[in-house]
Design a protein around this motif. Sequence first.
Motif, PDB file in Angstrom:
ATOM      1  N   LEU A 182      40.116  40.631   9.322  1.00  0.00           N
ATOM      2  CA  LEU A 182      39.033  40.447  10.286  1.00  0.00           C
ATOM      3  C   LEU A 182      38.134  41.669  10.197  1.00  0.00           C
ATOM      4  O   LEU A 182      38.618  42.802  10.311  1.00  0.00           O
TER       5      LEU A 182
ATOM      6  N   TYR B  76      34.273  40.315  13.812  1.00  0.00           N
ATOM      7  CA  TYR B  76      35.313  39.386  14.251  1.00  0.00           C
ATOM      8  C   TYR B  76      36.293  40.063  15.200  1.00  0.00           C
ATOM      9  O   TYR B  76      36.784  39.449  16.149  1.00  0.00           O
TER      10      TYR B  76
ATOM     11  N   VAL C 133      36.961  38.188  18.818  1.00  0.00           N
ATOM     12  CA  VAL C 133      38.238  37.632  19.267  1.00  0.00           C
ATOM     13  C   VAL C 133      38.813  38.397  20.443  1.00  0.00           C
ATOM     14  O   VAL C 133      39.864  38.037  20.981  1.00  0.00           O
TER      15      VAL C 133
ATOM     16  N   ASP D 131      45.184  36.539  17.375  1.00  0.00           N
ATOM     17  CA  ASP D 131      43.829  37.032  17.142  1.00  0.00           C
ATOM     18  C   ASP D 131      43.177  36.274  15.994  1.00  0.00           C
ATOM     19  O   ASP D 131      41.985  35.963  16.040  1.00  0.00           O
ATOM     20  N   ARG D 132      43.961  35.965  14.955  1.00  0.00           N
ATOM     21  CA  ARG D 132      43.411  35.210  13.814  1.00  0.00           C
ATOM     22  C   ARG D 132      43.034  33.791  14.230  1.00  0.00           C
ATOM     23  O   ARG D 132      42.068  33.221  13.717  1.00  0.00           O
TER      24      ARG D 132
ATOM     25  N   THR E 176      39.204  33.115  15.701  1.00  0.00           N
ATOM     26  CA  THR E 176      38.030  33.559  14.948  1.00  0.00           C
ATOM     27  C   THR E 176      36.793  32.705  15.191  1.00  0.00           C
ATOM     28  O   THR E 176      35.664  33.166  14.960  1.00  0.00           O
TER      29      THR E 176
ATOM     30  N   ILE F 265      33.341  33.785  17.023  1.00  0.00           N
ATOM     31  CA  ILE F 265      32.227  34.552  16.479  1.00  0.00           C
ATOM     32  C   ILE F 265      30.886  33.919  16.836  1.00  0.00           C
ATOM     33  O   ILE F 265      29.859  34.597  16.943  1.00  0.00           O
TER      34      ILE F 265
ATOM     35  N   HIS G  36      35.687  37.163   7.654  1.00  0.00           N
ATOM     36  CA  HIS G  36      37.143  37.177   7.770  1.00  0.00           C
ATOM     37  C   HIS G  36      37.653  36.456   6.545  1.00  0.00           C
ATOM     38  O   HIS G  36      36.995  35.561   6.011  1.00  0.00           O
TER      39      HIS G  36
END
Length: 850
Positions: A8, A12, A16, A77-78, A81, A84, A262
């Motif tokens: 990230l 990003y 997030v 967190d991923r 995304t 954004i 990302h």
Amino acid sequence: MLAGLEHLDERYVKAVGYASKAKQQGRPKMVLIGDIVGDDDTQVARAASEVVRICNARGAEGFIAVSPETRKKFWLDRARTAAIAKHTNAFKINEDVVIPLPRMGDYCDGIERINIELSLRNKLRLCDALGRYLKGDLPIRFYEDSVDKAALIYDRRKQALSAIESVNARWQWLYDNLDMPLPLAESLFADYGIQVGELSNRAEQPSLFHRLQDYSLRASWKQELLPRLKEIFVGDNFRPIVERIEALHKETLRGRVFVALHMHAGDGNVHTNLPVNSDHYEMLQEANQAVARIMELARSLGGVISGEHGIGITKYEFLNAEELASFHSYKQQVDPEGRFNRGKLMPGADLRSAYTTSFSLMGFESLIMQQSDIGAISDSVKDCLRCGKCKPVCSTHVPNANLLYSPRNKILATSLLIEAFLYEEQTRRGISITHWKEFEDVADHCTVCHKCFNPCPVDIDFGEVSMNMRNLLRKMGKQSFNPVKAAAIAFLSTNRPSSVKLMRKLLIEWSYKAQRLGSFFLRPWGRAQLAHPPSSTGKPEMREYVIHFTNRKMPGKLPTKTARALLGIESDQIVPIIRDRHKTQTDSEAVFYFPGCGSERLFSQVGLATQAMLYEIGVQTVLPPGYLCCGYPQRAAGQEDKAQEISTDNRVLFHRVANTLNYLDIKTVVVSCGTCLDQLLDYEFDKIFPGCRLIDIHEYLLEKGVKLDGVGGDRYVYHDPCHSPMKLQDPLKTVSGLVGAKVSKSERCCGESGTLAVARPDISTQVRYRKAEELKNDAEELRSDGYDGPMKMLTSCPSCMQGLQRFQGDVEQLEVDYIVVEIAKHKLGKNWMKNYIKQASNGGIERVLV
């Protein structure tokens, strides 16, 4: 092995809402999340430790998740995304390129170079806008008519223009000389008044760009220009000027383009995204120019411009004839007449024919957005990213039951309907009745469980949206009338004992018997519905409605009277205080118990069991005067005005109770229903009973040490309601602690959902299809362990208690009960209810006039 590695970038990380785990202050420049796997725990631990060592050697920090729960937290967190593009209403240009891993750093540098240029260009546009504004007529706040405007402004205009010109020259020099060797650039810093920090960039041949890249040199509106302008236009007279300056900055910033990255860092697949506002043509054009540079950059590094997401219309123009030839040849073979996706990925297929709706443009002149709550509803869903993270938890998303009303799909439908409303209003055709029906259908398909809120990257709660949609339909006279739903709401809303008694006789005793009789005679048709639930798009015909309503039997053997009627405390002029005079003293702990409709009017054994357990542990229990509803059923039905009226009346009444009983020093408000608890959170009980807390009866009993010992080998399964009343810890942990044995959890909604089962039984049939599957799996799991006794299903919601009892025809030996009732049976004996009523009625109730 390295099983996963995700990256990230800084933008990003911000989008997030990344919570830094590092000791250093501030948001990190980038985050890498990886999975290291292997067959040997020791080797995996060594590899993870080596990764942390590498991070530390490069001025970074590393963290290891050693448990599945922590790993899940890292990867969350991923999963967010998509946030954004929240600030551009989920609209963005998605580019997907693959870069050779050895050149990944060069690609990131190239993107940073583009971002710095775009940022400086936006700041230069701001300077131009400010200059034009300050040269025009400036608004001044006058307090006296005799003040001379020119004298008041004096040379402030000149000072402001000079400050803007100076900063503009500095930013323009930075923009024009990004490639200047750093030693030469630094020799000129003094000429432009540039202040710098310590250089941390490790580039072999640093340039001015590298100073901006590592933030040792900043071009900052907030630090360089805004403070000076506020200093010039200080004072209340010039407040309108400062407000307009800040508004100009906000308007200019709205058109700023940036590139966010990302990536799947292990294989070089880079998601390169540019959030843009679809109604801002200059922004779209600038973004497309940036895309062209990105494509050129990717190719120059030996990469390819097509990644895992393919080509689409945005990349077609960047492919050469040789690269397209094989596809064109194949397309000609399989589709010589061009019927499939006509014109797509063929010569001439580029962005010139692309179209997307823009609410900002459509709503600009629309009166309906201003005259109704449609504008607020549109605003509440506009940030949806279409990511679908809400689907797995949504009760109305059961594809194998023909139910596809996930929040994502409902937001898409709502957006389309609002677009239709706007178009029809703008063309003065009037809004179609059909569109209102579709709008109501979307609003109906929601159990208002609020479970979609947690996984949503942009915090949309479609339960709240659904209630607002229903309220709008009611206010505009477009809500369909359903006599069964209206009767149910009336039963919950009335507080007169005679009305409660009459309506309970009609709606509970007689109606439940009629429903059970209908279920018996309509069983063949009902079974067909249960086996293959039909789609619920639009309200069902009356015949289908009746079959849906009767396909699962209502519970029988309900209590004959309400809890208040059994205790003789129905009057709304008295406050009952229930206590065991042998266990309590004047200064014994006192709690305020709000039973709610379900625990008092419908399943009175729940309210009585709660009172009995409080009586048993030596607590003084204060009940509110008369029959009261918390207001949530009315709010969920779209009757916001009625819900507010009920809430306000209750709060005023509770203040009177608190004043009357101030000698009791009530510090705890107890509830036995999760829906009530959610609604009572808005009552501000800490202002009614100062310093008090709001808690569920089961958590309160666990706190007091109540626990079942030796349940005789019974196996319990817990159904956690959509509105779970247990907030202090994992509900399963609380239930296991109370029953003193291992308890498994049964997932999914029971389908009752307040009045949903009577208002739209067709939707409930589909929701219950998924719950029935879950219950059968729960039963099989118990049987696989060698247990052949009854499956005791516990819950903590009156509505769920009714809904779960309707599955007793699907699952053998299914017994459903409330947790507190089960505790009362074991702790107080088989005849606990009869004994408690006798004890309380024999001098255990103090009646205080209010």
